[in-house]
Design an enzyme around this catalytic site. Sequence first.
Site, PDB file in Angstrom:
ATOM      1  N   GLY A  51      20.395  19.807 -10.873  1.00 53.57           N
ATOM      2  CA  GLY A  51      19.445  20.524 -10.019  1.00 53.57           C
ATOM      3  C   GLY A  51      19.812  20.339  -8.560  1.00 53.57           C
ATOM      4  O   GLY A  51      19.573  21.235  -7.730  1.00 53.57           O
ATOM      5  N   CYS A 153      25.947  11.929 -19.503  1.00 52.42           N
ATOM      6  CA  CYS A 153      26.309  11.966 -18.082  1.00 52.42           C
ATOM      7  C   CYS A 153      25.193  11.320 -17.282  1.00 52.42           C
ATOM      8  O   CYS A 153      24.006  11.566 -17.535  1.00 52.42           O
ATOM      9  CB  CYS A 153      26.512  13.416 -17.636  1.00 52.42           C
ATOM     10  N   HIS A 195      35.980  14.782 -17.959  1.00 53.76           N
ATOM     11  CA  HIS A 195      34.569  14.789 -17.553  1.00 53.76           C
ATOM     12  C   HIS A 195      34.459  14.738 -16.029  1.00 53.76           C
ATOM     13  O   HIS A 195      33.705  15.516 -15.423  1.00 53.76           O
ATOM     14  CB  HIS A 195      33.866  13.583 -18.184  1.00 53.76           C
ATOM     15  N   GLU A 196      35.220  13.819 -15.402  1.00 55.88           N
ATOM     16  CA  GLU A 196      35.142  13.677 -13.948  1.00 55.88           C
ATOM     17  C   GLU A 196      35.791  14.860 -13.224  1.00 55.88           C
ATOM     18  O   GLU A 196      35.309  15.292 -12.170  1.00 55.88           O
ATOM     19  CB  GLU A 196      35.799  12.359 -13.515  1.00 55.88           C
ATOM     20  N   HIS A 199      33.286  17.525 -12.864  1.00 54.17           N
ATOM     21  CA  HIS A 199      32.362  17.308 -11.741  1.00 54.17           C
ATOM     22  C   HIS A 199      32.951  17.837 -10.434  1.00 54.17           C
ATOM     23  O   HIS A 199      32.246  18.457  -9.632  1.00 54.17           O
ATOM     24  CB  HIS A 199      32.047  15.818 -11.588  1.00 54.17           C
TER      25      HIS A 199
END
Length: 237
Positions: A51, A153, A195-196, A199
């Site tokens: 968010g 996460c 995963h990183e 991001h």
Amino acid sequence: MNMRIKPLIALINQQSTTVRHFSYKNILTWYSGLVRPKPTKPPHKHIIQVGDPCLRAISKPVPTKDIETEEVQKLIAYLKHVCRKYDCYGLSAPQVGVPLRIFIMGLTQKALDKHFTKKEIAAKALKAIEPLVVINPEMKVTDYTKVVLEESCESVKGFCADVPRYMSVELKGYDEDGHTFSMNASGFTARIIQHEMDHLDAKLYTDIMDKKTLYCPHWQVVNERCGKVELPYGPFK
């Protein structure tokens, strides 16, 4: 004095300490709801949640000449601090509110033994990972075999889902001292890297998860405590 009021006053006097404590506590609770602390500025000492616009902003590269500057080194120190605080295996700069292409990862043998059973370690091909700061990472898939495992996460607090990831990758980048490096990774280490990297590219595991598998691993505790529980940060699995 009205005779009906006397017994009430006597009761209040008998329980004056309890009444004062109860009233003071209620006043503090009410007041704390009105007065809120000012939000901190990035880099945060906490992990931001889905968010927050920063998680959906593509991170910018760090100029190599700036790697050794106080600003970048301070950000790296913040990442290390927050990673230890929440017992993470990987953490990216966007997760502390800074959209720069930096992430850190690491998994000590102690943490491995603490968070995983021997069966999980064997099934997920887990192994300890030396702590590593990665700046301006570049990733290339070297084995396109897809492996589906449960993943969570720290920025999607309290939930997990099955996520497909590639088996092996090659990672290149700069370390915290500005030196270039490259490494090959497979299994769980490759999963953390992917995963990183997501991001840094403004993606979350929820974008590629099997939607039907999304769940809260603490749902039973929520029921046992009649909903009066705060969902904890869960380690990356």
